[in-house]
Enzyme design. Structure first.
Site, PDB file in Angstrom:
ATOM      1  N   LYS A  82      11.669   6.139  10.170  1.00  0.00           N
ATOM      2  CA  LYS A  82      10.382   5.582   9.202  1.00  0.00           C
ATOM      3  C   LYS A  82       9.522   4.630  10.219  1.00  0.00           C
ATOM      4  O   LYS A  82       9.880   3.634  10.876  1.00  0.00           O
ATOM      5  CB  LYS A  82      11.036   4.645   8.222  1.00  0.00           C
ATOM      6  CG  LYS A  82      11.055   5.253   6.865  1.00  0.00           C
ATOM      7  CD  LYS A  82      11.663   4.351   5.861  1.00  0.00           C
ATOM      8  CE  LYS A  82      10.886   4.313   4.799  1.00  0.00           C
ATOM      9  NZ  LYS A  82      11.409   3.509   3.587  1.00  0.00           N
TER      10      LYS A  82
HETATM   11  C1  E4P Z   1      10.143   3.799   0.356  1.00  0.00           C
HETATM   12  O1  E4P Z   1      10.684   4.278   1.432  1.00  0.00           O
HETATM   13  C2  E4P Z   1      10.491   2.111   0.281  1.00  0.00           C
HETATM   14  O2  E4P Z   1      11.686   2.078   0.844  1.00  0.00           O
HETATM   15  C3  E4P Z   1      10.657   1.894  -1.260  1.00  0.00           C
HETATM   16  O3  E4P Z   1      10.073   2.914  -2.074  1.00  0.00           O
HETATM   17  C4  E4P Z   1       9.521   0.540  -1.387  1.00  0.00           C
HETATM   18  O4  E4P Z   1       9.712   0.204  -2.866  1.00  0.00           O
HETATM   19  P1  E4P Z   1       8.965  -0.969  -3.330  1.00  0.00           P
HETATM   20  O5  E4P Z   1       7.752  -1.139  -3.533  1.00  0.00           O
HETATM   21  O6  E4P Z   1       9.916  -1.314  -4.721  1.00  0.00           O
HETATM   22  O7  E4P Z   1       9.707  -2.222  -2.260  1.00  0.00           O
END
Ligand code: E4P
Length: 214
Positions: A82
């Site tokens: 990522k």
């Molecule tokens: C996505 O890959 C992230 O880990 C996640 O969906 C972030 O979500 P949040 O906005 O609830 O922290």
């Protein structure tokens, strides 16, 4: 639509493993569930799922992102790196993708970022629906726009709905053509629930018991 679980909680991953193809994490999630031993926890998660496990770099410049990404990708062949949708993140995406490492472009808040991620060969792009909603925008509209752009351009990058806050996000993501979604365990739990299902089970069970007694 592929379903990923947005957590590093091993109990939840094990509990829902029949319904998910993989897992996504981020530095906040790792801090909450994995203490310092990230490699070990990620290894255990990889053993529990059939698909990708997204692990995020914390570096912010191209060279360090590439180094960190290559290091983490070597942990296990299910790992998807990522990277944030920044200039350096997109460059690192292009480099890692060209070298056979799957990437998931995260913190995506615009169609322009998603278009560049596709051009850089990202395996997944993750628009953050919930955080856009929190910011007074419409996260699902962004998802729809990216879905259209990818269809028109014939891009292979998978559209992964992220930052999911409710069951409506889950349903609408599927309706709008998302290829994948990552969902927190608490929201996935709600997807199984309907009061009429519970009520129906109770009625069936009571009727059956009455017939045995009678
Ligand atoms: C996505 O890959 C992230 O880990 C996640 O969906 C972030 O979500 P949040 O906005 O609830 O922290």
């Amino acid at each position: 639509m592929e379903i990923f679980l947005d957590t590093a909680n091993l109990y939840d991953i094990s509990h829902y493993r029949d319904f998910i193809c993989g897992v996504t994490t981020n530095p906040t999630i790792m801090a909450a569930y994995a203490a310092d031993d990230h490699k070990n926890i990620i290894g255990q998660i990889c053993d529990m799922v059939i698909g990708h496990v997204s692990v995020e770099v914390i570096s912010e410049n191209f060279n360090d992102m590439v180094r960190e990404g290559q290091e983490m990708a070597a942990w296990n062949n299910k790992i998807c790196i990522k990277l944030p949708c920044t200039f350096d993140g997109l460059k690192a995406c292009r480099h890692l993708s060209a070298n056979g490492i799957a990437t998931n472009m995260t913190l995506c808040f615009s169609s322009a970022q998603a278009l560049l991620a596709a051009r850089c060969g990202a395996a997944y792009v993750s628009p953050f629906i919930g955080r856009l909603d929190d910011d007074g925008c419409d996260g699902l509209s962004l998802l729809e726009e990216i879905s259209d752009i990818y269809d028109i351009g014939g891009y292979e990058t998978k559209l992964l709905a992220a930052s999911v806050r409710n069951v409506n996000h889950f349903i609408q993501s599927a309706m709008l053509g998302a290829d994948a979604i990552t969902i927190p365990p608490s929201i996935l739990k709600q997807c199984f629930e309907h009061h009429l299902t519970e009520k129906g089970i109770k009625i069936f069970s009571e009727d059956f018991r009455k017939s045995i007694k009678g």
